[in-house]
Design a protein around this motif. Structure first.
Motif, PDB file in Angstrom:
ATOM      1  N   GLY A   1       6.665  18.407  -3.036  1.00  0.00           N
ATOM      2  CA  GLY A   1       5.757  17.331  -2.659  1.00  0.00           C
ATOM      3  C   GLY A   1       6.108  16.057  -3.392  1.00  0.00           C
ATOM      4  N   THR A   2       7.401  15.826  -3.612  1.00  0.00           N
ATOM      5  CA  THR A   2       7.865  14.751  -4.498  1.00  0.00           C
ATOM      6  C   THR A   2       7.431  13.375  -4.028  1.00  0.00           C
ATOM      7  OG1 THR A   2       9.796  16.110  -4.987  1.00  0.00           O
ATOM      8  CG2 THR A   2       9.881  13.792  -5.645  1.00  0.00           C
ATOM      9  N   LEU A   3       7.646  13.060  -2.763  1.00  0.00           N
ATOM     10  CA  LEU A   3       7.354  11.723  -2.251  1.00  0.00           C
ATOM     11  C   LEU A   3       6.486  11.830  -1.003  1.00  0.00           C
ATOM     12  CD1 LEU A   3      10.910  10.062  -2.405  1.00  0.00           C
ATOM     13  CD2 LEU A   3       9.125  10.011  -4.158  1.00  0.00           C
ATOM     14  N   ALA A   4       5.546  10.894  -0.869  1.00  0.00           N
ATOM     15  CA  ALA A   4       4.734  10.790   0.345  1.00  0.00           C
ATOM     16  C   ALA A   4       4.576   9.317   0.677  1.00  0.00           C
ATOM     17  CB  ALA A   4       3.370  11.440   0.148  1.00  0.00           C
ATOM     18  N   PHE A   5       4.842   8.965   1.925  1.00  0.00           N
ATOM     19  CA  PHE A   5       4.797   7.578   2.384  1.00  0.00           C
ATOM     20  C   PHE A   5       3.642   7.376   3.366  1.00  0.00           C
ATOM     21  CE2 PHE A   5       9.122   7.962   0.948  1.00  0.00           C
ATOM     22  CZ  PHE A   5       9.534   6.690   0.589  1.00  0.00           C
ATOM     23  N   ALA A   6       3.177   6.142   3.451  1.00  0.00           N
ATOM     24  CA  ALA A   6       2.220   5.728   4.475  1.00  0.00           C
ATOM     25  C   ALA A   6       2.325   4.213   4.605  1.00  0.00           C
ATOM     26  CB  ALA A   6       0.793   6.135   4.120  1.00  0.00           C
ATOM     27  N   ALA A   7       1.738   3.664   5.668  1.00  0.00           N
ATOM     28  CA  ALA A   7       1.824   2.222   5.891  1.00  0.00           C
ATOM     29  C   ALA A   7       0.581   1.747   6.617  1.00  0.00           C
ATOM     30  CB  ALA A   7       3.077   1.864   6.688  1.00  0.00           C
ATOM     31  N   SER A   8       0.350   0.430   6.551  1.00  0.00           N
ATOM     32  CA  SER A   8      -0.776  -0.176   7.241  1.00  0.00           C
ATOM     33  C   SER A   8      -0.467  -1.643   7.476  1.00  0.00           C
ATOM     34  CB  SER A   8      -2.063  -0.026   6.412  1.00  0.00           C
ATOM     35  OG  SER A   8      -3.166  -0.595   7.091  1.00  0.00           O
ATOM     36  N   ALA A   9      -1.077  -2.207   8.517  1.00  0.00           N
ATOM     37  CA  ALA A   9      -0.954  -3.636   8.809  1.00  0.00           C
ATOM     38  C   ALA A   9      -2.341  -4.191   9.065  1.00  0.00           C
ATOM     39  CB  ALA A   9      -0.051  -3.874  10.013  1.00  0.00           C
ATOM     40  N   GLY A  10      -2.580  -5.418   8.639  1.00  0.00           N
ATOM     41  CA  GLY A  10      -3.888  -6.037   8.842  1.00  0.00           C
ATOM     42  C   GLY A  10      -3.882  -7.476   8.382  1.00  0.00           C
ATOM     43  N   PHE A  11      -4.995  -8.150   8.589  1.00  0.00           N
ATOM     44  CA  PHE A  11      -5.077  -9.568   8.250  1.00  0.00           C
ATOM     45  C   PHE A  11      -5.453  -9.795   6.789  1.00  0.00           C
ATOM     46  CE2 PHE A  11      -4.842  -9.890  12.706  1.00  0.00           C
ATOM     47  CZ  PHE A  11      -4.587 -11.203  13.052  1.00  0.00           C
ATOM     48  N   ASP A  12      -6.199  -8.885   6.197  1.00  0.00           N
ATOM     49  CA  ASP A  12      -6.611  -9.029   4.807  1.00  0.00           C
ATOM     50  C   ASP A  12      -5.706  -8.181   3.921  1.00  0.00           C
ATOM     51  OD1 ASP A  12      -8.212  -7.967   2.336  1.00  0.00           O
ATOM     52  OD2 ASP A  12      -9.267  -9.788   2.967  1.00  0.00           O
ATOM     53  N   PRO A  13      -4.924  -8.805   3.025  1.00  0.00           N
ATOM     54  CA  PRO A  13      -3.977  -8.014   2.216  1.00  0.00           C
ATOM     55  C   PRO A  13      -4.639  -6.917   1.402  1.00  0.00           C
ATOM     56  CG  PRO A  13      -3.424 -10.345   2.100  1.00  0.00           C
ATOM     57  CD  PRO A  13      -4.742 -10.257   2.816  1.00  0.00           C
ATOM     58  N   GLU A  14      -5.786  -7.215   0.765  1.00  0.00           N
ATOM     59  CA  GLU A  14      -6.438  -6.195  -0.060  1.00  0.00           C
ATOM     60  C   GLU A  14      -6.894  -5.020   0.797  1.00  0.00           C
ATOM     61  OE1 GLU A  14      -6.748  -5.862  -3.237  1.00  0.00           O
ATOM     62  OE2 GLU A  14      -5.992  -7.808  -3.923  1.00  0.00           O
ATOM     63  N   ASP A  15      -7.488  -5.308   1.952  1.00  0.00           N
ATOM     64  CA  ASP A  15      -7.910  -4.219   2.838  1.00  0.00           C
ATOM     65  C   ASP A  15      -6.703  -3.418   3.337  1.00  0.00           C
ATOM     66  OD1 ASP A  15     -10.506  -5.001   2.555  1.00  0.00           O
ATOM     67  OD2 ASP A  15     -10.664  -6.005   4.505  1.00  0.00           O
ATOM     68  N   THR A  16      -5.599  -4.110   3.596  1.00  0.00           N
ATOM     69  CA  THR A  16      -4.403  -3.433   4.083  1.00  0.00           C
ATOM     70  C   THR A  16      -3.826  -2.523   3.012  1.00  0.00           C
ATOM     71  OG1 THR A  16      -3.956  -5.341   5.508  1.00  0.00           O
ATOM     72  CG2 THR A  16      -2.154  -3.795   5.166  1.00  0.00           C
ATOM     73  N   ILE A  17      -3.840  -2.973   1.769  1.00  0.00           N
ATOM     74  CA  ILE A  17      -3.393  -2.113   0.659  1.00  0.00           C
ATOM     75  C   ILE A  17      -4.270  -0.874   0.574  1.00  0.00           C
ATOM     76  CG2 ILE A  17      -3.191  -1.962  -1.844  1.00  0.00           C
ATOM     77  CD1 ILE A  17      -2.531  -4.999  -1.801  1.00  0.00           C
ATOM     78  N   GLU A  18      -5.591  -1.077   0.609  1.00  0.00           N
ATOM     79  CA  GLU A  18      -6.502   0.061   0.532  1.00  0.00           C
ATOM     80  C   GLU A  18      -6.275   1.038   1.684  1.00  0.00           C
ATOM     81  OE1 GLU A  18     -10.599  -0.873   0.124  1.00  0.00           O
ATOM     82  OE2 GLU A  18     -10.315  -2.139  -1.646  1.00  0.00           O
ATOM     83  N   SER A  19      -6.033   0.491   2.884  1.00  0.00           N
ATOM     84  CA  SER A  19      -5.818   1.359   4.042  1.00  0.00           C
ATOM     85  C   SER A  19      -4.562   2.195   3.876  1.00  0.00           C
ATOM     86  CB  SER A  19      -5.730   0.499   5.306  1.00  0.00           C
ATOM     87  OG  SER A  19      -5.479   1.289   6.438  1.00  0.00           O
ATOM     88  N   ALA A  20      -3.471   1.596   3.395  1.00  0.00           N
ATOM     89  CA  ALA A  20      -2.222   2.340   3.204  1.00  0.00           C
ATOM     90  C   ALA A  20      -2.386   3.411   2.128  1.00  0.00           C
ATOM     91  CB  ALA A  20      -1.095   1.382   2.840  1.00  0.00           C
ATOM     92  N   VAL A  21      -3.065   3.054   1.033  1.00  0.00           N
ATOM     93  CA  VAL A  21      -3.269   4.030  -0.046  1.00  0.00           C
ATOM     94  C   VAL A  21      -4.192   5.149   0.419  1.00  0.00           C
ATOM     95  CG1 VAL A  21      -4.196   4.346  -2.372  1.00  0.00           C
ATOM     96  CG2 VAL A  21      -2.782   2.344  -1.859  1.00  0.00           C
TER      97      VAL A  21
END
Length: 642
Positions: free
Chosen positions: A454-474
């Motif tokens: 389980g070494t690496l796990a990726f995810a991504a998100s796009a949105g207009f608000d950078p902070e919300d987009t970070i939270e969504s990806a995490v």
């Protein structure tokens, strides 16, 4: 020719109908019509007499139970019930009914139905015949278990593909049978609740008929939901249903991953409805079938969306190369760039459907989205396309992505998520994954500290608000890390073979699981060893803060996204996938297409992105390098998108 199984079922139906008629005559009541479920494929049209009979039936025999209904409301018929019931059968049952293979009846077929069971059916029929309308207004179905005589009552939604029901009509009175996809334009202004809120209604703001969407008798989306009460990172709620696609029956899972089970449940049903509309076309209106050469400028050339390599078409028995002279099915779309209709290959919009003639690509849910209106659905469909395109440009293009300093965030939600990941032994990183399109895209990466499975796990998100987009990806990444180590331990030899031969990466789960292997970390050095120190999100996205639209009209945000694509030389096409059930609930689902963007594909030999010009030109266009990428500079390793 009637098979032995069909004959057995018909005989059981006749017996039940006769015995119920005797009771009806004795009490001066009309006798119910009886149908059987499980003897024939109910998803294929029956002859006219049988279809009318099934539509009128209010007693339905199965091998384990008797279903009584629909009752207590209008809007569905016996055929609607039969079709929804069959879709909930097991893989074995459905394949036996639907593939046309010879089958042998095991045992006597339907139960013998002793007198006490017939009495129970009659009593239930009379009770429901006299029952008032249900509180929800939806027709009901009561299931009588023939072993225990337990009765369970559930609501039924009309089936839009029902060939006999005339009640499948949306709230505005326009029949869904009059046409296929509805015209997208004119798009209209949609006031936002606040300048920074682009969902016009919260996920729990819809009156979803959850009991009709998920129940073991006739659920639209499956037999039920389950909650993972021991998850250490989120409060997951999920469901699943079999849908027939390119490779037979596929278990399609839908889920919600929020911080409360109530919120997750709402999100799960919305995702389930989105997949319900996107997997198969829910209209009986005929599609246009013609060749691309005949349609010419009226149609989208599917080659613009990318095709597989010549090698793939030679070696993959499930695929055939695109032939512009071969007739294929088309659906109606609308170009937001050119403001005119455009025909789109059905294979590209509906991702679990197709015919042998159009097997040139296996699409997934790229650009499909659900919303409270067309404008909202289109906006979020385009944001998904931005997210996936940017992720692939970053991965295959080996782009130098700036790392975001997550320690600079003071948001309590993000801090809590990082703490939960830490308790599982993971450090979380995030990267500004914008390439040449202005909209913020964030890629998140969880790294297991001890380097174990389980070494690496990726995810991504796009949105207009950078902070919300970070939270969504995490937040997305937190849904994967509790299970990733176990997924690696379950198939170590298989994954190790994939690491040596990428051609063995064939299915969606393979991509994320492969990067659970410690030895795959060497391919992610550009993420693990960024060229510059991490910087706060406010600093990285300072340029976006100056250009981000901040009006109160959702349409302006949608047109802002459209213009970013058209400025990059792309068309923007929308296909309205909204099903009748969704329209009644105030929901809309669309498939958005931006030909030329990099689409997510799963399976190493089925990567359209590798053959599209944008993969080699976008970094130069973004000013991240002076020349186009060469084949030698590409990271030719399966992407880790989950």
């Amino acid at each position: 020719m009637t098979t032995p199984a069909e004959a057995s079922f018909e005989a059981a139906r006749d017996r039940m109908e006769r015995r119920l008629a005797e009771r009806a005559a004795a009490h001066g009541h009309p006798a119910p019509e009886v149908a059987v479920l499980g003897g024939t494929d109910l998803l294929r049209p029956e002859d006219a007499d049988a279809a009318r009979r099934r539509a009128r039936a209010t007693v339905h025999l199965t091998a384990q139970a008797v279903l009584v209904g629909p009752w207590g409301g209008d809007g569905a018929c016996g055929t609607c019930l039969a079709m929804r019931w069959q879709r909930l059968r097991s893989r074995t049952e459905r394949d036996a009914l639907e593939t046309g293979r010879a089958s042998t009846l095991a045992g006597p077929g339907l139960p013998a139905l002793p007198e006490h069971a017939v009495d129970a059916v009659w009593a239930l029929h009379r009770h429901t015949a006299d029952a008032p309308a249900s509180a929800t207004g939806l027709p009901q179905v009561s299931r009588l278990d023939l072993e225990t005589l337990r009765v369970q009552t559930v609501p039924l939604l009309a089936e839009p593909l029902c060939p006999t029901c005339t009640s499948c009509t949306p709230a505005d009175g326009a029949s869904d049978r009059e046409g296929a996809e509805q015209p997208v334009l004119p798009l209209v202004s949609r006031p936002k609740p606040a300048p920074d809120r682009r969902r016009l209604r919260p996920a729990d703001g819809y009156e979803l008929p959850e009991a009709a969407l998920a129940n073991p008798v006739c659920g639209v989306l499956g037999a039920g939901t389950w909650s993972d009460v021991v998850s250490p990172t989120t409060a997951p709620v999920a469901g699943s249903v079999f849908m027939r696609g390119y490779a037979g029956l596929t278990d399609v899972t839908w889920s919600g991953q929020a911080n409360s089970f109530r919120a997750s449940r709402s999100l799960a049903f919305l995702e389930g409805l989105e997949r319900y509309a996107g997997t198969h076309r829910r209209s009986t209106a005929p599609m246009l079938t013609d060749s691309y050469h005949n349609l010419g400028a009226a149609a989208l050339d599917p080659r613009e969306c990318g095709l597989y390599s010549d090698r793939t078409y030679r070696e993959d028995p499930m695929l055939g190369p695109f032939d512009p002279d071969r007739p294929i099915p088309w659906v109606q779309g609308w170009s937001l760039r050119d403001q005119k209709p455009v025909l789109v290959p059905a294979r590209i919009c509906y991702y679990s459907a197709g015919v042998a003639a159009d097997n040139f690509v296996f699409e997934c849910s790229n650009g499909c989205a659900i919303g409270s209106c067309l404008e909202e659905a289109v906006l979020y469909g385009l944001l998904e396309l931005v997210e996936r395109d940017a992720f692939l440009l970053g991965w295959y293009g080996n782009a130098p992505l700036p790392e975001i300093d997550l320690t600079a965030s003071t948001g309590p939600a993000l801090r809590a998520m990082l703490d939960r990941a830490a308790l599982l032994g993971y450090d979380v990183h995030a990267y500004d994954n914008r390439i040449d399109l202005a909209v913020p895209v964030v890629t998140a990466l969880a790294v297991r500290r001890d380097g174990g499975p389980g070494t690496l796990a990726f995810a991504a998100s796009a949105g207009f608000d950078p902070e919300d987009t970070i939270e969504s990806a995490v937040s997305e990444i937190l849904t994967y890390i509790p299970h990733l180590p176990g997924q690696v331990r379950e198939r170590p030899d298989e994954l190790a073979a994939m690491a040596e031969n990428f051609d063995l990466v064939r299915r969606l789960p393979d991509h994320a699981a492969l990067f659970g292997l410690p030895q795959m970390a060497r391919y992610a050095r550009s993420y693990l060893e960024p060229a510059a120190p991490a910087r706060p999100a406010a600093e990285l996205y300072a340029d976006w803060a100056e250009t981000c639209p901040r009006g109160t009209d959702l349409l302006d945000d949608l047109l802002f996204c459209r213009d970013r694509f058209t400025e990059a030389g792309h068309d923007v096409i929308v296909v309205d996938q909204t099903s009748p059930e969704q329209r009644r609930l105030g929901l809309h689902t669309v498939s958005t297409l931006v030909p030329g963007l990099l689409p997510i594909d799963f399976g190493w030999t089925r990567q359209r992105a590798l053959g599209l010009p944008r993969l080699r030109t976008a970094l130069r266009r973004a000013g991240l390098r002076e020349t186009d990428l060469t084949d030698e500079e590409l990271r030719l390793v399966p992407h880790p998108f989950p």
